[in-house]
Design a protein around this motif. Structure first.
Motif: not given
Length: 147
Positions: A14-16, A35-36, A44-45, A49-50
């Motif tokens: 997902i985008e930051e 999600l990364v 990747p940055q 997480t849930e």
């Protein structure tokens, strides 16, 4: 047995700058717990997480449509090479208090270090029956701690 043998190969990103509401919806739709988080160029940055959503959003009563993934993601990303042993991965997860460990190509591959998979405590359940006695201690610790 190597980390590459038990990791999940499907990584969701997902985008930051996307909202955390979008992250929660994507996790639900894809049936994943993390999600990364990537920048505009796809690099990747961090990872969201849930658990991040619960601890950093839900209990703080923030507006989910304006808070971005960049604001709540865990960063820097902790990685492990794909040729590492599952017991090494379990030790790292315990050392860094992680539930999601990104797997990268081996350093000798002369490839970039973009993630190729992800490892969670649940992935160790498939591995446990194959582990030798020395590795079982680490694996059992990670399973007891997180599951």
């Amino acid at each position: 047995m190597k980390v590459a043998d038990i990791m999940r190969k499907k990584l969701e990103t997902i985008e930051e700058l996307s909202s955390i509401q979008e992250a929660a919806q994507k996790m639900k739709d894809k049936n994943v717990s993390s999600l990364v988080v990537v920048d505009a160029s796809g690099k990747p940055q961090g990872i969201v997480t849930e658990r991040d959503l619960v601890r950093k959003v839900c209990i703080n009563d923030v507006r989910i449509n304006i808070v971005t993934n960049k604001e709540i993601m865990s960063s820097p990303i902790i990685t492990i090479e794909s040729n590492s042993s599952p017991s090494e991965a379990a030790d790292m997860m315990l050392q860094y208090n992680l539930r999601h460990l990104l797997v990268v190509h081996n350093a000798t591959d002369n490839s970039d270090n973009d993630p190729i998979g992800i490892l969670t405590p649940l992935d160790f359940t498939r591995y446990q029956e194959y582990a030798n006695d020395n590795e079982k201690d680490s694996i059992e610790k990670i399973l007891e701690y997180y599951i």
